[in-house]
Enzyme design. Structure first.
Site, mmCIF file in Angstrom:
data_model
loop_
_atom_site.group_PDB
_atom_site.id
_atom_site.type_symbol
_atom_site.label_atom_id
_atom_site.label_comp_id
_atom_site.label_asym_id
_atom_site.label_seq_id
_atom_site.Cartn_x
_atom_site.Cartn_y
_atom_site.Cartn_z
ATOM 1 N N THR A 126 -16.439 36.085 68.404
ATOM 2 C CA THR A 126 -16.222 36.972 69.544
ATOM 3 C C THR A 126 -16.505 38.418 69.179
ATOM 4 O O THR A 126 -16.933 39.210 70.024
ATOM 5 C CB THR A 126 -14.786 36.821 70.058
ATOM 6 O OG1 THR A 126 -14.506 35.427 70.266
ATOM 7 C CG2 THR A 126 -14.572 37.569 71.359
ATOM 8 N N ILE A 167 -6.233 30.829 68.103
ATOM 9 C CA ILE A 167 -7.044 32.034 67.933
ATOM 10 C C ILE A 167 -7.934 32.095 69.158
ATOM 11 O O ILE A 167 -8.820 31.263 69.346
ATOM 12 C CB ILE A 167 -7.830 32.004 66.624
ATOM 13 C CG1 ILE A 167 -6.843 32.038 65.453
ATOM 14 C CG2 ILE A 167 -8.796 33.195 66.552
ATOM 15 C CD1 ILE A 167 -7.490 31.980 64.101
ATOM 16 N N TYR A 179 -12.975 27.324 59.440
ATOM 17 C CA TYR A 179 -13.288 27.442 60.870
ATOM 18 C C TYR A 179 -14.321 26.381 61.217
ATOM 19 O O TYR A 179 -15.466 26.448 60.774
ATOM 20 C CB TYR A 179 -13.797 28.856 61.147
ATOM 21 C CG TYR A 179 -14.182 29.168 62.575
ATOM 22 C CD1 TYR A 179 -13.828 28.352 63.649
ATOM 23 C CD2 TYR A 179 -14.895 30.326 62.856
ATOM 24 C CE1 TYR A 179 -14.185 28.666 64.947
ATOM 25 C CE2 TYR A 179 -15.260 30.657 64.149
ATOM 26 C CZ TYR A 179 -14.912 29.830 65.186
ATOM 27 O OH TYR A 179 -15.280 30.147 66.462
ATOM 28 N N LYS A 182 -8.955 26.477 61.571
ATOM 29 C CA LYS A 182 -9.182 26.751 62.990
ATOM 30 C C LYS A 182 -10.078 25.656 63.536
ATOM 31 O O LYS A 182 -11.236 25.535 63.149
ATOM 32 C CB LYS A 182 -9.821 28.124 63.193
ATOM 33 C CG LYS A 182 -10.112 28.437 64.667
ATOM 34 C CD LYS A 182 -10.825 29.776 64.821
ATOM 35 C CE LYS A 182 -11.207 30.026 66.272
ATOM 36 N NZ LYS A 182 -11.977 31.285 66.449
#
Length: 293
Positions: free
Chosen positions: A45, A203, A133, A161
């Site tokens: 992001t 998250i 991730y 994540k």
């Protein structure tokens, strides 16, 4: 590491494409005022792949200074080059980040053995908690349950994540990982089922424009208040859908602009939303009445 909602911060740019640190600080303060529990700098992001090393360091230093220890600051340091990932993660540790988030190496499409070797090499090189991730839709490679279990044995690898979108995989992962290993949801539309499986938070992209709502959802789930959680998640679904109607972070930057944060356009090769997409996003945001308060 943390419990509740953490925000994958967008990176503000000026009209000439430079970092806008004043707006970045404003975004951080809004997150903290809404009780967000952690901040991620330079992730997907945050357009980490199009930041220079100097820009990444400036953003991270700014976030650490502004938060002043109020919440953990997690640095997005993953790349598809192991040596560069080590260097970037060492820099994050030197600057005072609380943890590093490492996406799987993208484009290379390595094997599971390669993933183990890559993440182990980074974890061996730094004294910093590491969050793996998993986002195969963007990277082209997924971390298997077996690989996650292997990597969880490393003392510096402390969190995962999960953003594959596969709820069945999430169940297998939570069943296999050792107690105490932190797992976080990486998809805003799946906060409820992922936390029901035992994730200790999210998250979030959604929390950039809607931090209080996202934290309220996470808090309800941590309290096992599924009636409230279902209501919040359900009410947010149209907004979440609109925020992911184009490639992240294109819509979320438009949403932040709508609430008065001049974060600017995404960097090339990303471009602003189409007129139709932007109109749909704004209509959805204006129809949403909120669920907090």
């Amino acid at each position: 590491m943390f419990k509740g909602a953490g925000t994958a911060l967008a990176t503000p740019f000026t009209s000439t494409g430079e970092l806008d640190l004043a707006v970045f600080e404003q975004l951080i303060e809004q997150q903290l005022a809404a009780n967000i529990q952690a901040l991620v700098v330079g992730g997907t992001t945050g357009e980490g792949s199009t930041l220079t090393n100097e820009e990444f360091e400036t953003l991270l230093e700014t976030a650490i200074r502004v938060t002043a220890g109020r919440v953990p600051v997690i640095a997005g340091t993953g790349t598809n080059n192991t040596a560069q990932t080590i260097e970037k993660t060492q820099t994050a540790a030197r600057l005072g980040a609380d943890a590093a988030m490492l996406v799987t190496p993208y484009y290379n499409k390595t094997s599971q053995a390669g993933l183990v070797a890559h993440f182990t090499a980074v974890a061996d090189a730094v004294d910093l908690p590491i969050m793996l991730y998993n986002v195969p839709s963007r990277t082209g490679v997924a971390i298997s349950v077996e690989t996650a279990v292997t990597l969880a044995k490393h003392p510096n690898i402390q969190a995962f994540k999960e953003a594959s979108g596969d709820v069945s995989f999430m169940g297998e992962l939570m069943t296999a990982l050792p107690d105490g290993f932190a797992v976080f949801c990486g998809n805003d539309d799946q906060i409820l089922p992922y936390m029901a499986w035992g994730a200790q938070g999210v998250i979030s992209v959604l929390s950039n424009p809607y931090p209080a709502e996202t934290q309220a959802l996470a808090e309800a789930l941590l309290a096992n208040d599924y009636t409230t959680a279902r209501r919040i998640q359900s009410d947010l679904m149209p907004v979440i859908s609109a925020l992911f109607s184009d490639v992240n972070p294109i819509p979320v930057k438009a949403a932040l602009e709508e609430i008065g944060l001049a974060v600017g356009a995404p960097r090339l090769p990303l471009v602003r939303q189409s007129e139709a997409g932007h109109a749909h996003l704004l209509e959805t945001m204006r129809s949403y009445k909120g669920v907090v308060g």
